[in-house]
Design a protein around this motif. Structure first.
Motif, short mmCIF file in Angstrom:
data_model
loop_
_atom_site.label_atom_id
_atom_site.label_comp_id
_atom_site.label_asym_id
_atom_site.label_seq_id
_atom_site.Cartn_x
_atom_site.Cartn_y
_atom_site.Cartn_z
N HIS A 14 0.88 -1.18 0.00
CA HIS A 14 0.00 0.00 0.00
C HIS A 14 0.92 1.23 0.00
O HIS A 14 1.78 1.35 0.88
N SER A 15 0.76 2.14 -0.95
CA SER A 15 1.69 3.25 -1.08
C SER A 15 1.75 4.17 0.14
O SER A 15 2.76 4.82 0.37
N TYR A 16 0.69 4.21 0.92
CA TYR A 16 0.68 4.90 2.21
C TYR A 16 1.02 6.39 2.09
O TYR A 16 1.58 6.99 2.99
N THR A 17 0.66 7.00 0.97
CA THR A 17 0.98 8.41 0.76
C THR A 17 0.12 9.35 1.61
O THR A 17 0.53 10.47 1.88
N SER A 18 -1.04 8.88 2.04
CA SER A 18 -1.92 9.71 2.89
C SER A 18 -1.62 9.58 4.37
O SER A 18 -2.20 10.29 5.18
N GLY A 19 -0.74 8.64 4.72
CA GLY A 19 -0.46 8.41 6.14
C GLY A 19 -1.60 7.65 6.81
O GLY A 19 -2.53 7.17 6.17
N TRP A 20 -1.52 7.55 8.11
CA TRP A 20 -2.47 6.77 8.90
C TRP A 20 -3.83 7.45 8.94
O TRP A 20 -3.95 8.61 9.32
N LYS A 21 -4.88 6.71 8.54
CA LYS A 21 -6.25 7.23 8.55
C LYS A 21 -7.17 6.37 9.41
O LYS A 21 -8.36 6.64 9.50
N GLY A 22 -6.64 5.30 9.98
CA GLY A 22 -7.44 4.38 10.78
C GLY A 22 -7.17 2.95 10.36
O GLY A 22 -6.72 2.70 9.24
N VAL A 23 -7.45 2.03 11.26
CA VAL A 23 -7.12 0.63 11.02
C VAL A 23 -7.77 0.06 9.77
O VAL A 23 -7.17 -0.74 9.05
N ASP A 24 -8.99 0.48 9.49
CA ASP A 24 -9.69 -0.09 8.33
C ASP A 24 -9.88 0.92 7.20
O ASP A 24 -10.67 0.72 6.29
N VAL A 25 -9.13 2.02 7.25
CA VAL A 25 -9.17 3.02 6.19
C VAL A 25 -7.84 2.95 5.43
O VAL A 25 -6.80 3.33 5.96
N ILE A 26 -7.91 2.43 4.21
CA ILE A 26 -6.71 2.24 3.40
C ILE A 26 -6.96 2.94 2.06
O ILE A 26 -7.39 2.33 1.09
N PRO A 27 -6.68 4.25 2.01
CA PRO A 27 -7.12 5.06 0.88
C PRO A 27 -6.24 5.07 -0.37
O PRO A 27 -6.70 5.47 -1.43
N ASP A 28 -5.00 4.66 -0.24
CA ASP A 28 -4.07 4.87 -1.34
C ASP A 28 -3.91 3.63 -2.22
O ASP A 28 -4.15 2.51 -1.78
N PRO A 29 -3.45 3.84 -3.46
CA PRO A 29 -3.25 2.72 -4.38
C PRO A 29 -1.97 1.95 -4.03
O PRO A 29 -1.20 2.39 -3.17
N PRO A 30 -1.74 0.85 -4.72
CA PRO A 30 -0.50 0.09 -4.50
C PRO A 30 0.73 0.88 -4.96
O PRO A 30 0.63 1.78 -5.79
N VAL A 31 1.86 0.49 -4.41
CA VAL A 31 3.15 1.00 -4.89
C VAL A 31 3.29 0.57 -6.34
O VAL A 31 2.96 -0.58 -6.70
N LEU A 67 -6.26 -5.89 -0.74
CA LEU A 67 -5.50 -6.75 -1.66
C LEU A 67 -6.41 -7.30 -2.76
O LEU A 67 -6.05 -7.29 -3.94
N ASP A 68 -7.60 -7.75 -2.38
CA ASP A 68 -8.57 -8.27 -3.36
C ASP A 68 -8.99 -7.17 -4.34
O ASP A 68 -9.08 -7.41 -5.54
N LYS A 69 -9.24 -5.98 -3.82
CA LYS A 69 -9.66 -4.85 -4.65
C LYS A 69 -8.66 -4.58 -5.77
O LYS A 69 -9.04 -4.27 -6.90
N TYR A 70 -7.38 -4.72 -5.46
CA TYR A 70 -6.34 -4.44 -6.44
C TYR A 70 -5.79 -5.69 -7.13
O TYR A 70 -4.84 -5.61 -7.90
N GLY A 71 -6.43 -6.84 -6.88
CA GLY A 71 -6.03 -8.07 -7.55
C GLY A 71 -4.64 -8.56 -7.17
O GLY A 71 -3.95 -9.16 -7.99
N ILE A 72 -4.25 -8.29 -5.95
CA ILE A 72 -2.92 -8.72 -5.47
C ILE A 72 -3.08 -10.01 -4.69
O ILE A 72 -3.76 -10.05 -3.66
N THR A 73 -2.46 -11.06 -5.19
CA THR A 73 -2.56 -12.38 -4.56
C THR A 73 -1.32 -12.66 -3.73
O THR A 73 -0.20 -12.55 -4.22
N VAL A 74 -1.54 -13.01 -2.46
CA VAL A 74 -0.47 -13.42 -1.56
C VAL A 74 -0.89 -14.74 -0.91
O VAL A 74 -2.03 -15.17 -1.05
N ASP A 75 0.03 -15.36 -0.22
CA ASP A 75 -0.27 -16.66 0.39
C ASP A 75 -0.91 -16.54 1.77
O ASP A 75 -1.68 -17.41 2.16
N GLU A 76 -0.58 -15.47 2.48
CA GLU A 76 -1.13 -15.29 3.82
C GLU A 76 -1.05 -13.83 4.23
O GLU A 76 -0.17 -13.11 3.77
N VAL A 77 -1.95 -13.42 5.12
CA VAL A 77 -1.90 -12.09 5.75
C VAL A 77 -1.92 -12.33 7.25
O VAL A 77 -2.81 -13.02 7.76
#
Length: 115
Positions: A14-31, A67-77
């Protein structure tokens, strides 16, 4: 079983350009390029994503949904770092055995976004 590579979520995936917005608020696109990089890494290693978000209620689900929203597949979170051959984190220093120089390196440290 494949060896494990651990990627931090915020600032690595997560590019994290907006900084921390809350545990379930992830506003930025992927790196840029991270989806393709993870796809390539998964050909050789198990990829685990870790985030301190996952320690709090709703965090694990928020990371998985993003991760699902951006189609990024990983093995575990996970919330914790499992044993791995390498950890990729935007806020880490590699310890090179120079204990006396460690404080200097800490004081000079900048994330890739801050360079």
């Amino acid at each position: 079983m494949a060896k494990t590579v651990v990627l931090d979520f915020d600032g690595v995936i997560h590019s994290y350009t907006s900084g921390w917005k809350g545990v379930d608020v992830i506003p930025d696109p992927p790196v840029d390029g991270i989806q393709e990089a993870i796809k390539e890494i998964r050909k050789y290693y198990k990829v685990v994503v870790v985030s301190t978000r996952c320690f709090q209620e709703g965090g694990l689900e928020a990371v998985r949904n993003w991760l699902d929203k951006y189609g990024i597949t990983v093995d575990e979170v996970l919330a914790h770092k499992p044993p791995a051959i390498v950890y990729v984190d935007d806020r880490a220093l590699t310890f090179d055995g120079d204990a006396p120089g460690l404080l200097r390196k800490i004081r000079r440290f900048k994330t890739w976004q801050g360079r």
